[in-house]
Design a protein around this motif. Structure first.
Motif, PDB file in Angstrom:
ATOM      1  N   UNK A   1      -2.437   5.142  -3.781  1.00  9.60           N
ATOM      2  CA  UNK A   1      -3.808   5.075  -4.321  1.00  9.60           C
ATOM      3  C   UNK A   1      -4.024   4.467  -5.539  1.00  9.60           C
ATOM      4  N   UNK A   2      -2.968   4.704  -6.646  1.00 10.37           N
ATOM      5  CA  UNK A   2      -3.421   4.137  -7.926  1.00 10.37           C
ATOM      6  C   UNK A   2      -3.231   2.543  -7.732  1.00 10.37           C
TER       7      UNK A   2
ATOM      8  N   UNK B   1       0.715  -1.177  -0.030  1.00  7.24           N
ATOM      9  CA  UNK B   1      -0.083  -0.034  -0.010  1.00  7.24           C
ATOM     10  C   UNK B   1       1.021   1.124   0.017  1.00  7.24           C
ATOM     11  N   UNK B   2       1.829   1.273   0.982  1.00  8.72           N
ATOM     12  CA  UNK B   2       2.859   2.456   0.829  1.00  8.72           C
ATOM     13  C   UNK B   2       3.609   2.745  -0.557  1.00  8.72           C
ATOM     14  N   UNK B   3       3.988   1.711  -1.023  1.00 10.45           N
ATOM     15  CA  UNK B   3       5.047   1.816  -2.351  1.00 10.45           C
ATOM     16  C   UNK B   3       3.941   1.930  -3.687  1.00 10.45           C
ATOM     17  N   UNK B   4       2.846   1.284  -3.695  1.00  9.78           N
ATOM     18  CA  UNK B   4       1.919   1.447  -4.878  1.00  9.78           C
ATOM     19  C   UNK B   4       1.135   2.642  -4.755  1.00  9.78           C
TER      20      UNK B   4
ATOM     21  N   UNK C   1      -4.689  -4.834  -6.931  1.00 11.81           N
ATOM     22  CA  UNK C   1      -3.946  -6.025  -6.307  1.00 11.81           C
ATOM     23  C   UNK C   1      -5.063  -6.975  -5.716  1.00 11.81           C
ATOM     24  N   UNK C   2      -4.540  -8.309  -5.709  1.00  9.59           N
ATOM     25  CA  UNK C   2      -5.556  -9.095  -4.942  1.00  9.59           C
ATOM     26  C   UNK C   2      -4.435 -10.220  -4.301  1.00  9.59           C
ATOM     27  N   UNK C   3      -5.103 -11.149  -3.530  1.00  5.98           N
ATOM     28  CA  UNK C   3      -4.646 -11.969  -2.980  1.00  5.98           C
ATOM     29  C   UNK C   3      -5.093 -13.450  -3.022  1.00  5.98           C
ATOM     30  N   UNK C   4      -4.233 -14.589  -3.193  1.00  3.44           N
ATOM     31  CA  UNK C   4      -4.873 -15.971  -3.346  1.00  3.44           C
ATOM     32  C   UNK C   4      -3.938 -16.789  -2.355  1.00  3.44           C
ATOM     33  N   UNK C   5      -4.424 -18.036  -2.371  1.00  4.72           N
ATOM     34  CA  UNK C   5      -3.733 -19.094  -1.352  1.00  4.72           C
ATOM     35  C   UNK C   5      -2.458 -19.375  -1.983  1.00  4.72           C
TER      36      UNK C   5
ATOM     37  N   UNK D   1      -8.503  -2.354  -0.473  1.00  6.46           N
ATOM     38  CA  UNK D   1      -7.355  -2.037  -1.387  1.00  6.46           C
ATOM     39  C   UNK D   1      -7.013  -3.304  -2.429  1.00  6.46           C
ATOM     40  N   UNK D   2      -6.884  -4.507  -1.792  1.00  5.14           N
ATOM     41  CA  UNK D   2      -6.761  -5.980  -2.501  1.00  5.14           C
ATOM     42  C   UNK D   2      -7.997  -6.270  -3.017  1.00  5.14           C
ATOM     43  N   UNK D   3      -8.894  -5.722  -3.587  1.00  2.00           N
ATOM     44  CA  UNK D   3      -9.987  -6.021  -4.390  1.00  2.00           C
ATOM     45  C   UNK D   3     -11.064  -6.778  -3.338  1.00  2.00           C
TER      46      UNK D   3
END
Length: 427
Positions: free
Chosen positions: A289-290, A284-287, A295-299, A364-366
């Motif tokens: 608001x854009x 979040x800090x590096x990417x 971004x998303x997260x999976x197993x 943030x991560x969809x």
């Protein structure tokens, strides 16, 4: 946390002052307004300022002001801490210790840290996961630190980049396709065939290696304290997989924590990132608001694992020991750990906080169900054997992998370099 490996040259981020502190040195002081200035020295991003925890503590404790210093690179932080511990000066009231260093503290440097039982920490034992508590406890029962977080692992990915390359973006579909590390590399080869310009499958093979060994109970030491990395099939398996990723051109060849790596988050230089929970706040800090919704997260491929985690300690040379302990106790309490996870992604080491965040999601991560993803990973992750020089061994191996991907060094030569590096580092 956050060890996470730091191959880059260290950058002293400087002094971040929470509240209106004034005056003070490394060991704590009195402010011009008569308040006690409690100093806290960290590495990487713990997220306390961003989550508003210092402001909340100062409001509840009007006689205290908190002053934080933060070194970006953990390796440089540890070297500096060792120098100050040896000299006894320049130490903060609260010093962070990465999980890969905690065995060094409990087994070799216990006399330099306060036994927190003196201030009542014994009563907190049941509030923390058993492995977290045990790792910071000496053989004779001294409690030298309280756990801030743990690092259950998942895979973060840029759904927009995967879509451009014609790959699935659904979490469940991706988890099925990369249920094994072989499947992950195969999907990476498919990505590289149609990838957007200047984009690679992952950031570095060092991060791939680190997340893979995080899935193992024994890595560098066995339970007796014997150094076993050189003959451990699990370590070799992670090494070979990482080498294969480098040889297949799947890596952006970026040293983690470097300025180039930081810039790559917003530039779209890589599509996937092996991702312990604490990495969410960093992304979040590096990417910025854009990056929200991209971004998303999976197993994670290959099963659950753990990468990182940290402790807060009070050095014997601290100036405000009681106040330091009270701050440490408060920052690691369930309510604060739960808040930190919701805002920054640092997964709790407190059992009470884990229950509180089970249903947490992250817009943030969809909208990913981060409480479930990382909670399931934390439950299934092995309780790792920690050795005195865990971090040193890990750093030498990931440095050698960097030689393979960036310099074209042969894998055999790089492994030999890693062995020599370990010998030099630990004696």
């Amino acid at each position: 946390m956050r060890t996470v490996r730091a191959a880059a040259a260290a950058v002293l981020v400087g002094v971040l002052v929470a509240g209106c502190s004034s005056g003070g040195d490394g060991g704590g002081s009195e402010g011009a307004d008569g308040k006690v200035v409690v100093t806290i020295d960290l590495f990487g991003s713990f997220g306390y300022t961003e989550a508003g925890l210092y402001d909340a503590y100062e409001k509840a404790h009007p006689g205290v002001t908190i002053k934080q210093t933060d070194t970006e690179d953990e390796q440089d932080y540890w070297k500096s801490l060792q120098t100050r511990l040896a000299g006894g000066g320049g130490l903060a009231d609260v010093q962070a210790v990465e999980v890969g260093r905690i065995a060094s503290v409990t087994q070799q440097q216990a006399e330099r840290f306060e036994d927190l039982r003196t201030y009542g920490a014994e009563g907190l034992k049941g509030a923390f996961a058993g492995a977290t508590w045990a790792a910071a406890t000496t053989k004779d029962g001294a409690v030298l630190g309280l756990g801030t977080d743990v690092g259950p692992e998942a895979m973060c990915y840029r759904s927009d980049l995967l879509k451009q390359a014609g790959l699935p973006t659904d979490r469940a579909a991706l988890a099925a396709k990369w249920s094994t590390w072989a499947g992950y590399l195969e999907l990476g080869r498919q990505y590289q065939a149609k990838a957007p310009a200047k984009s690679a499958w992952l950031d570095s093979v060092g991060s791939l290696y680190t997340v893979m060994v995080g899935q193992e109970k024994e890595r560098y030491y066995d339970a007796s304290g014997k150094l076993i990395y050189d003959g451990n099939p699990a370590v070799r398996r992670a090494w070979d997989t990482s080498v294969k990723a480098a040889q297949d051109g799947l890596s952006a060849k970026l040293d983690q924590w470097s300025p180039q790596w930081n810039q790559a988050f917003s530039a779209g230089s890589f599509a996937t990132l092996p991702c312990p929970a604490w990495m969410l706040g960093y992304i979040k800090g590096q990417a910025g608001d854009a990056g929200k919704g991209r971004w998303d997260i999976a197993k994670l491929p290959g099963g659950a694992g753990n990468w990182g985690g940290s402790y807060l300690t009070v050095p014997r040379a601290a100036k405000h020991k009681k106040e330091a302990y009270e701050l440490v106790k408060w920052l690691t309490a369930p309510e604060q750990q739960a808040q930190l996870f919701r805002k920054q992604g640092n997964f709790p080491s407190s059992t009470g906080a884990i229950a509180q965040v089970a249903t947490a999601t992250d817009p943030y991560f969809s909208g990913a169900p981060i409480g479930q993803i990382f909670g399931d990973a934390a439950k299934a992750a092995p309780v790792q054997v920690l050795g005195v020089h865990d971090k040193n061994v890990a750093d030498q191996i990931t440095n050698a992998l960097s030689e393979v991907e960036r310099k074209g060094t042969s894998p055999d030569k790089a492994w030999s370099n890693a062995q020599k590096g370990v010998e030099n580092a630990i004696g």
